[in-house]
Design an enzyme around this catalytic site. Sequence first.
Site, PDB file in Angstrom:
ATOM      1  CB  SER A 251     -12.356 -33.903  -6.504  1.00 57.17           C
ATOM      2  OG  SER A 251     -12.768 -34.925  -7.142  1.00 57.17           O
TER       3      SER A 251
ATOM      4  CE1 TYR B 286     -16.882 -30.909  -7.536  1.00 55.50           C
ATOM      5  CE2 TYR B 286     -16.007 -32.641  -8.686  1.00 55.50           C
ATOM      6  CZ  TYR B 286     -16.321 -32.099  -7.451  1.00 55.50           C
ATOM      7  OH  TYR B 286     -16.350 -32.810  -6.190  1.00 55.50           O
TER       8      TYR B 286
END
Length: 254
Positions: free
Chosen positions: A145, A159
């Site tokens: 990501s 995350y």
Amino acid sequence: MPLPRFRQRVLVTGASAGLGQEMARHWARQGRDLALCARRVDELERLRDELLAVTPAITVSLHPLDVTDHEAVDAAFADAAAALGGLDRVVVNAGVAGGGSLGLDQAAANRTTALTNFVGAVHQAEAALRLFRPAGAGHLVFISSMSALRGMGGSMNVYSATKAGVSALAEGARSDLAGTGVAVTAVHPGYVRTSMASHFPRMLMASDPERATRAIVAAVEREPATAYVPALPWALAAWPMRLVPLGLYRRIAG
């Protein structure tokens, strides 16, 4: 031009929804044989039926899988290799995005995110490389990501940390595997409007799943070490994201 056989057989985890599901659709249309893994078997079955209705000549095998269970990962990957006659590419995609700021009663959700996204990635990489190393061939893909580039607060805290770990894991594996014939790619998507990301507080420059998946698949096919996708704006944003002072970054990204 016919597809090279060594990238014909593709395993995707987290294939029951989101980017995993969209990647499966793209590769099915290209005539790839697919091993699809996820916890939700009913969604996998619906996806298999859809893919075979469009491209009936391909093989689609389904493998129920919780990536936090290392024995289950080993068994699912072995079963997938048996079903397809081997694996040429493994896409480490399964993930969750739960949790919140540390110390605010989100410990259980934060732990689930850490175990799924990072420990689960370790399990998948172990199982994939147990197949690729003896063959001296294969392509291991980690879906990381853009949030891996900086620590983030709130619901993104754990995350983003797990995705930073995934990117480091990919780089270490690439170093280990240099000269072996096994390729390793880390893909860093920006914000994508999927159900998993629906609780993120700021979806800056978010892409729809179709556009994001086209960019991911195109990047994976090039087999670079690292890719930021979609390239506009994220390839241009990567270095500024790393360099901007934390206080300013916090005001922009949260």
